[in-house]
Design a protein around this motif. Structure first.
Motif: not given
Length: 186
Positions: A80-91, A145-158
């Motif tokens: 239950k500690q896993v955080v899931v983030i959806d990054v799709l751009d849609s309405g 989009l999710s690939y890019n977000a993963s790279l951003h998180a790595i850059e942020a130190g995750y």
């Protein structure tokens, strides 16, 4: 002696870093859905990809791990500690139950202000724990989009970044439930 043990560990488990959550075992071979394991011969990169985002992706991502649908379902059921983030751009969006929706977090063009806002939003969602497992997804293996977000998180130190390459198309292909995610303004 510790260095020798660590070297053996790294040789035996090259994709697992200390502190990363172990993926639960699922029936082998692991069933796949909606081309989540399709190799189109695209090379992995450490640089976020710019538009167009809806194109074929690599099968791996430097600094993160890739998870398949049934592995993710088992992981979410057991941890239950896993955080899931959806990054799709849609309405509107239906996603994995419990997912947060960070519209725009997969943009390939982040400036200092976006990096700060993204890092601040992740810090809140992760409770300040950069070792906590975090999964990024979008629609399919043909979306950067999710690939890019993963790279951003790595850059942020995750430290435990997991890319769900199959996205909601694979999740739906496995006949798993989808719900409306909580939208995160960042």
């Amino acid at each position: 002696m510790r260095q020798a043990i660590f070297a053996i560990f790294v040789c035996l488990f090259p994709t697992l870093t200390l502190g990363q959550v172990t993926f639960p075992q699922v029936t082998q071979p692991v069933a796949t859905f909606s081309f989540e394991d399709k190799d189109w011969g695209i090379e992995a990169t450490t640089t976020p990809t710019r538009p167009p985002y809806h194109a074929r992706t690599p099968t791996s991502i430097p600094g993160a791990r890739v998870i398949k649908t049934l592995e993710l379902k088992a992981l979410l059921d057991s941890n239950k500690q896993v955080v899931v983030i959806d990054v799709l751009d849609s309405g509107t969006r239906k996603s994995i139950p419990g997912a947060f929706w960070m519209f725009g977090a997969g943009d390939g063009i982040f400036f200092a202000a976006e990096n700060r806002r993204f890092a601040t939003a992740l810090e809140k969602l992760m409770g300040g724990d950069k070792n906590r497992p975090i999964v990024f997804l979008c629609i399919s293996s043909e979306c950067w989009l999710s690939y890019n977000a993963s790279l951003h998180a790595i850059e942020a130190g995750y430290k435990d970044v997991i890319w769900y390459r199959g996205g909601t198309n694979a999740w739906t292909g496995a006949s798993l439930e989808r719900t409306t995610p909580e939208r995160i303004q960042w």
